[in-house]
Design an enzyme around this catalytic site. Structure first.
Site, PDB file in Angstrom:
ATOM      1  N   SER A 217      35.289  37.727  41.288  1.00  0.00           N
ATOM      2  CA  SER A 217      36.392  37.636  40.669  1.00  0.00           C
ATOM      3  C   SER A 217      37.102  37.220  39.686  1.00  0.00           C
ATOM      4  CB  SER A 217      37.060  38.029  41.654  1.00  0.00           C
ATOM      5  OG  SER A 217      36.456  39.769  42.488  1.00  0.00           O
TER       6      SER A 217
ATOM      7  N   GLN B 283      40.434  44.869  37.640  1.00  0.00           N
ATOM      8  CA  GLN B 283      40.282  43.299  37.655  1.00  0.00           C
ATOM      9  C   GLN B 283      38.564  43.470  36.841  1.00  0.00           C
ATOM     10  OE1 GLN B 283      37.150  43.154  41.541  1.00  0.00           O
ATOM     11  NE2 GLN B 283      39.287  41.544  42.241  1.00  0.00           N
TER      12      GLN B 283
ATOM     13  N   ASP C 152      41.196  44.070  47.008  1.00  0.00           N
ATOM     14  CA  ASP C 152      39.708  43.783  46.466  1.00  0.00           C
ATOM     15  C   ASP C 152      38.602  43.955  47.235  1.00  0.00           C
ATOM     16  OD1 ASP C 152      38.527  41.026  44.652  1.00  0.00           O
ATOM     17  OD2 ASP C 152      38.769  40.113  46.447  1.00  0.00           O
TER      18      ASP C 152
END
Length: 298
Positions: free
Chosen positions: A231, A281, A207
């Protein structure tokens, strides 16, 4: 600040990922003491994976996870992880997990596990980039004092990950637009071995920096006060075994951004060129105003 080569970072992350079992399918995790206003997304992804791993059948290893961020995490209170055992088969098993704070889910995730099998083999080639040793002076944690203030304030914090961008100057200053960034990344100090821990560690660090790749084309960054960034979802596919003690190349690109959202995907290679994982993502990259660029070098 934790410096490359010590073992504080690896031990701290190992402790963070060692969830407390409360009851069957129910676990509790903590967040580190920090000045962050919300829980780091990679932390809740990794802890959610650990919770599902604790319930997986013997010999079943995670091969993919898919999660959605629903609310900001509160760093001041524990996170409760509630696992549901969806399926156990001879080859595959499936789990879902809810990460809960203040009675509400902050993150939901499904994870799929498989026994190891032989089969067809192919992969993309690793990008041709300098090895991390040639970038020894380009560790973002060491060079952060020269960075723009928003970047400096973030990267000078102690963290369990060591990062060396291939193009540090552009990583810091966004001098030229582009659609791809390559970053060497590894554990900051020794970390526990074993497939379960290594995959959780990679989920944590997957991430880091990925959403920022969606703003490269616009010479901006998630650190800009002109960008509202968060996110929205996160997915990881684990292809092959790896060790996070050694450098991994995180090659990232963003095929699309529109509607206040940016999409990025990354490929993670071991230093010998083996493709070990893929990541995708989508995140919020909302423009707060129309003043550009992101920042100017003093």
């Amino acid at each position: 600040m934790s410096q490359p080569g010590n073992d504080h970072g690896g031990k701290a992350l190992a402790a963070l990922l060692d969830l407390e079992r409360l009851e069957e399918n129910l676990y509790r995790g903590q967040s580190p003491a920090t000045t962050w206003q919300r829980v780091f997304g990679g932390q809740v992804v990794a802890q959610s994976l650990v919770a599902t791993q604790r319930t997986a059948p013997e010999g079943h290893l995670v091969h993919s996870l898919h999660g959605y961020f629903m609310r900001p995490g509160d760093t001041e209170v524990p996170i409760i992880f509630q696992v549901e055992r969806l399926r156990d088969g001879r080859s595959f098993s499936t789990r879902s997990v809810r990460a809960i704070q203040h009675g509400q889910p902050i993150f939901i995730m499904t994870a799929s596990f498989q026994i190891e099998e032989d089969g067809f083999e192919h992969q993309h080639a690793m990008p041709d980039v300098p090895p991390p040793e040639e970038l020894a002076g380009s560790d973002i944690m060491n060079d952060a004092e020269n960075a723009p203030a928003p970047v400096r304030n973030y990267w000078m914090r102690e963290r369990p990950i060591e990062i060396r961008p291939v193009d540090l100057d552009n990583f810091l200053w966004r001098k030229k637009p582009g659609g791809q960034q390559n970053i060497w990344i590894r554990a900051n100090g020794p970390s526990p071995h074993g497939r379960d821990y290594q995959t959780a560690f990679l989920a944590y660090m997957s991430d880091m920096t990925l959403l920022d790749a969606t703003l490269y084309a616009h010479q901006s960054s998630v650190f800009s006060d002109r960008v509202q960034a968060a996110s929205l979802d996160h997915a990881v596919w684990f292809h092959r075994p790896f060790e996070t003690d050694d450098w991994l190349l995180y090659s990232q690109e963003s095929p699309s951004a529109n509607g206040g959202r940016g999409f990025a995907h990354g490929r993670i290679f071991s230093r010998d060129g083996t493709l070990v994982a893929s990541v995708a993502q989508e995140g919020l990259i909302r423009i707060r105003d129309h003043a550009w660029p992101f920042y100017k070098k003093a």
